[in-house]
Motif scaffolding. Structure first.
Motif, PDB file in Angstrom:
ATOM      1  N   ASP A 225       0.839  -1.205  -0.043  1.00  0.00           N
ATOM      2  CA  ASP A 225       0.061  -0.187  -0.153  1.00  0.00           C
ATOM      3  C   ASP A 225       0.832   1.315   0.223  1.00  0.00           C
TER       4      ASP A 225
ATOM      5  N   LYS B  31      -0.888  -7.843   1.105  1.00  0.00           N
ATOM      6  CA  LYS B  31      -2.056  -7.384   0.526  1.00  0.00           C
ATOM      7  C   LYS B  31      -3.154  -8.169   0.898  1.00  0.00           C
ATOM      8  N   TYR B  32      -4.488  -7.434   1.209  1.00  0.00           N
ATOM      9  CA  TYR B  32      -5.752  -8.404   1.313  1.00  0.00           C
ATOM     10  C   TYR B  32      -6.315  -8.696  -0.116  1.00  0.00           C
TER      11      TYR B  32
ATOM     12  N   ASN C 285      -5.539  -1.677   1.349  1.00  0.00           N
ATOM     13  CA  ASN C 285      -5.958  -2.790   2.193  1.00  0.00           C
ATOM     14  C   ASN C 285      -7.172  -2.199   3.014  1.00  0.00           C
TER      15      ASN C 285
ATOM     16  N   THR D 134      -4.827 -13.057   2.597  1.00  0.00           N
ATOM     17  CA  THR D 134      -3.914 -12.111   2.062  1.00  0.00           C
ATOM     18  C   THR D 134      -3.272 -12.761   0.834  1.00  0.00           C
TER      19      THR D 134
END
Length: 495
Positions: free
Chosen positions: A292, A333-334, A387, A494
């Protein structure tokens, strides 16, 4: 006076949860798993087999960058035939519907099915990335009649050069409609398309463009039309092109001729090769595929690769996946709800079959994740990539419900093949702790943890040394409890 605490006798000893590995089920290297989860469509045993056959993760990735050389799964061809309405002409679509929701849902389902079943996973991932960056909504207005054709254009250029992608998408009738360029008239160009081209698609606000430059950008784009309520095809009308000098961030032109088609193409290619655009694309790639909060050093390097390679997308991806920042970013990262559904279906080896009704799996999955359907983000900036936008309690509960539905084989139940619970057993009999490890390796591509084992025991009520066979509830209806624990964990949610 001294108070002594009573000594507890016969107190229950705290149970220790120890991973008991099932080594016969192999797992990929962390880098191979990371590559599948981040640039592919998620882990699956089939993808890992393809990666091994290719000679390892790096060789697999190189093959993926040339998708025409990757034999496609035959199911993908079948999927194309399941949605004949998508391939109707724009004129027929508009005559039949007037609104785009049904077509948008079908396009979403078709896209998700391709991601679930395709062998060309990096292509599918990059089509999604560019569709979001150069977003055209599939509902509302009238752009939806050309939205399927727009998808084909993105797909054609997704692993080529960004300048070719930008020209093709900017002048596509879907984009001309979505951003109102077709409404421009001589002397009064509509500014919407010219503004979003600068702000969202290329140089970005930090480049320092002015309101006059926005107007000049709209002037350059004026004249590009569509055959509105006719064929819906792209047209160019010189009589609607606004003439006069234009200046945009170093691009200058007298713009004296009524026919400004070549001017437009030159302008778009100039923007595509602008250093500010290089940073825009590099930043978005890093946010999507690394983290992010982009590393300034990685963004600078990627922007340099972009400019040196003539906006070559594959060159940027090669540099990105080889970078230390990418390799250190696993699990940061989601997954979005759509990505989660695709990855879950791949891990569970769900196979769609030809739909026979509107309740078929192939038609239901567009809403199965309970999030916003693909291509229906309401603004031209595309769906968010960070996220925080995907971490709400409501989203998590929706994903947990989806995991349960797919792992149980309960919903959607029509026209789909789910693997029977007994087939997940690695042997005729296996201890629960080893069964959990085997399932973690099979569903997640990694060894299990003490936390996962403890959670499975709590969810099922069984001890780690419980023996599971094909008649055991955990190999029948209660299989879903074990699978859901693993799929609900950060190891799956994730990427």
């Amino acid at each position: 006076m001294t108070v002594t605490q009573p000594v507890r006798t016969g107190a229950r000893r705290r149970r220790r949860y120890v991973v008991n590995p099932y080594r016969a089920t192999k797992v990929p290297t962390p880098y191979a798993l990371h590559l599948m989860n981040r640039l592919g469509c998620g882990w699956s045993t089939a993808t890992w087999a393809q990666m091994q056959a290719a000679g390892g993760p790096t060789a697999w990735f190189e093959r993926q960058l040339e998708p025409a050389g990757v034999p496609e799964h035959p199911r993908v061809g079948w999927i194309d035939g399941w949605f004949p309405e998508l391939w109707e002409t724009p004129a027929v679509k508009f005559t039949r519907s007037k609104v785009g929701y049904g077509y948008a849902d079908r396009l979403s389902s078709w896209t998700m099915l391709r991601r679930i079943h395709s062998n060309r996973q990096v292509l599918e991932t990059m089509v999604d990335f560019w569709s979001n960056h150069l977003h055209v909504g599939a509902v509302g207005g009238t752009a939806w009649v050309n939205r399927v054709g727009y998808d084909q254009t993105v797909r054609q250029h997704a692993l080529g050069r960004f300048e070719d992608l930008l020209v093709a998408c900017t002048l596509h009738p879907a984009m001309l409609t979505y951003l109102d360029n077709f409404r421009s008239v001589r002397g009064a160009p509509n500014e919407n398309h010219g503004r979003e081209l600068l702000e969202l698609h290329t140089v970005g606000r930090a480049s320092g463009y002015t309101e006059q430059m926005v107007l000049d950008s709209a002037v350059v784009l004026s004249g590009w039309r569509i055959d509105f309520r006719g064929t819906w095809e792209q047209r160019y009308n010189p009589r609607q092109h606004t003439t006069g000098p234009v200046q945009v961030l170093g691009f200058g032109h007298a713009n004296a001729a009524e026919d400004g088609r070549q001017l437009t193409i030159d302008y778009l290619r100039y923007l595509a090769n602008h250093p500010a655009t290089a940073r825009t694309i590099a930043t978005k790639l890093v946010i999507r595929f690394v983290g992010d909060y982009p590393s300034a050093a990685l963004v600078d390097r990627l922007a340099g690769v972009y400019l040196a390679g003539g906006t070559d997308i594959r060159a940027m991806l090669r540099h990105l996946v080889a970078s230390p920042e990418f390799q250190a970013s696993a699990g940061q990262k989601y997954r979005t709800p759509v990505d989660d559904l695709v990855a879950t279906a791949r891990a569970l080896q769900v196979r769609a079959t030809k739909p026979t009704s509107g309740r078929a799996f192939a038609h239901q999955i567009t809403h199965q994740h309970r999030g916003l359907p693909l291509f229906q983000w309401p603004r031209p900036d595309g769906a968010p990539e960070r996220n925080a936008d995907w971490a709400s309690a409501a989203r998590m509960l929706s994903s947990f419900r989806m995991h349960w539905d797919l792992a149980s084989g309960g919903h959607p139940a029509r026209d789909v093949h789910y693997r029977k619970p007994q087939r997940w057993l690695p042997a005729k009999q296996v201890r629960l702790d080893r069964y959990v490890d085997h399932l973690s390796r099979t569903l997640l591509g990694r060894r299990s943890t003490k936390t996962q084992l403890k959670a499975v025991c709590q969810a099922t009520g069984y001890k780690p040394d419980e023996v599971v066979d094909k008649r055991h509830p955990l190999a029948r209806g209660d299989f879903v409890r074990v699978a859901a624990v693993l799929l609900d964990s950060p190891a799956h949610m994730t990427r």
